[in-house]
Design an enzyme around this catalytic site. Structure first.
Site, PDB file in Angstrom:
ATOM      1  N   ASN A  86       0.725  -1.344   0.188  1.00  0.00           N
ATOM      2  CA  ASN A  86       0.074   0.706  -0.148  1.00  0.00           C
ATOM      3  C   ASN A  86       0.927   1.041  -0.107  1.00  0.00           C
ATOM      4  OD1 ASN A  86      -2.563   2.471   0.752  1.00  0.00           O
ATOM      5  ND2 ASN A  86      -0.695   1.747   2.646  1.00  0.00           N
ATOM      6  N   TYR A 148       2.909   9.594 -11.519  1.00  0.00           N
ATOM      7  CA  TYR A 148       1.973   8.857 -10.984  1.00  0.00           C
ATOM      8  C   TYR A 148       1.594   7.762 -12.043  1.00  0.00           C
ATOM      9  CZ  TYR A 148      -1.754   7.355  -7.383  1.00  0.00           C
ATOM     10  OH  TYR A 148      -1.559   7.196  -6.544  1.00  0.00           O
ATOM     11  N   LYS A 152       1.200   3.570 -11.379  1.00  0.00           N
ATOM     12  CA  LYS A 152       0.037   3.349 -10.928  1.00  0.00           C
ATOM     13  C   LYS A 152      -0.556   1.647 -12.492  1.00  0.00           C
ATOM     14  CE  LYS A 152      -0.123   4.459  -6.787  1.00  0.00           C
ATOM     15  NZ  LYS A 152       0.203   3.252  -6.074  1.00  0.00           N
ATOM     16  N   VAL A 181     -10.015   8.980  -2.324  1.00  0.00           N
ATOM     17  CA  VAL A 181     -10.066   8.803  -1.352  1.00  0.00           C
ATOM     18  C   VAL A 181      -9.474   8.961   0.667  1.00  0.00           C
ATOM     19  CG1 VAL A 181      -9.631   6.448   0.814  1.00  0.00           C
ATOM     20  CG2 VAL A 181     -10.211   5.838  -1.740  1.00  0.00           C
TER      21      VAL A 181
END
Length: 257
Positions: A86, A148, A152, A181
């Site tokens: 994570n 980024y 990913k 989130v």
């Protein structure tokens, strides 16, 4: 009792995984950089759920930190049954505005660390004929939005490819792709979030619940919310050039400032 190792465990999605897995009765190995937060979290999980909570201080932007976690997930005498990769971060700024050193650090954490830890864990799990790996990516993997998003996207492609190669060996690999989130992620990067519509925000605990359901179903990709599933479905049907223009303009309008 099984053991789960979570990187970036002291906040956000990582902390939500730690809470959920400990509440389900799993022992946990908590990996992060802040020793005080690690100790506090381990004490809370142990006292609340009666599980063993091991702490491992490691900086995954360094070879030493990655190697320390590699060694732990490869330990055959105290095996890790579930690995949650994570740890991650964002950089504020467009391409060429972000220093190269920071871009390379992102690739170290998002790509090299994920590759090395997944490989160390999966090799041990394959020997035992069971285990699982969740690699936390992002819906940014599906749109052209800089380093980024590219890192990913690498996580998604790597995880799904590895999942196919390990099919039938009892080892499950899944890429988890959340949207926005409510965590410390944006604050740490110095990004404002006041311009992001409220409907785009996800709850970390609900996200983890959905992710673990998808892992149990054997999925190699999890987009754990109907809103983002719909958005990503539209993105797949949109021509690449148009998608790039749209994501660039919406990123300026709704993205972190």
């Amino acid at each position: 009792m099984t053991t789960a190792l979570i990187t970036g465990a002291t906040s956000g999605i990582g902390a939500a995984f730690a809470r959920r897995l400990a509440s389900d009765g799993h022992n946990v190995v908590l990996v992060a950089r802040d020793p005080e937060r690690l100790r506090d979290q381990a004490t809370e999980l142990h006292d609340r759920h009666g599980v063993e909570a091991e702490v491992l201080r490691a900086d995954l932007s360094t070879d030493k930190g990655i190697a320390a976690v590699e060694e732990r997930v490869a330990d055959r005498t105290h095996p890790v049954d579930l690995l949650v990769n994570n740890a991650g971060f964002g950089n504020k700024g467009n391409y060429l505005d972000v220093p190269m050193a920071e871009e390379l650090t992102m690739l170290k954490v998002h790509c090299e660390a994920v590759l090395r830890l997944t490989s160390a864990a999966a090799a041990s799990m394959r020997e035992r004929g069971r285990g699982g790996v969740v690699n936390v990516a992002s819906v940014a993997a599906f749109v052209p939005r800089g380093t980024y998003g590219a890192s990913k996207a690498w996580i998604v492609q790597f995880t799904q490819g590895a999942a196919r190669d390990l099919a039938g060996n009892g080892v499950r690999l899944m890429a988890l792709c959340p949207g926005f989130v409510r965590t410390e992620f944006h604050g740490r990067a110095g990004m404002g979030t006041g311009n992001i519509p409220s409907w785009m925000w996800l709850d970390a605990d609900k996200l983890v619940d959905a992710a673990l359901r998808d892992l149990a179903r054997g999925k190699s990709l999890s987009i754990p919310d109907p809103r983002y599933k719909t958005l990503m479905g539209i993105a797949k049907l949109t021509p690449r050039g148009a998608l790039s223009r749209v994501t660039s303009s919406t990123g300026r309008k709704y993205g972190p400032q």
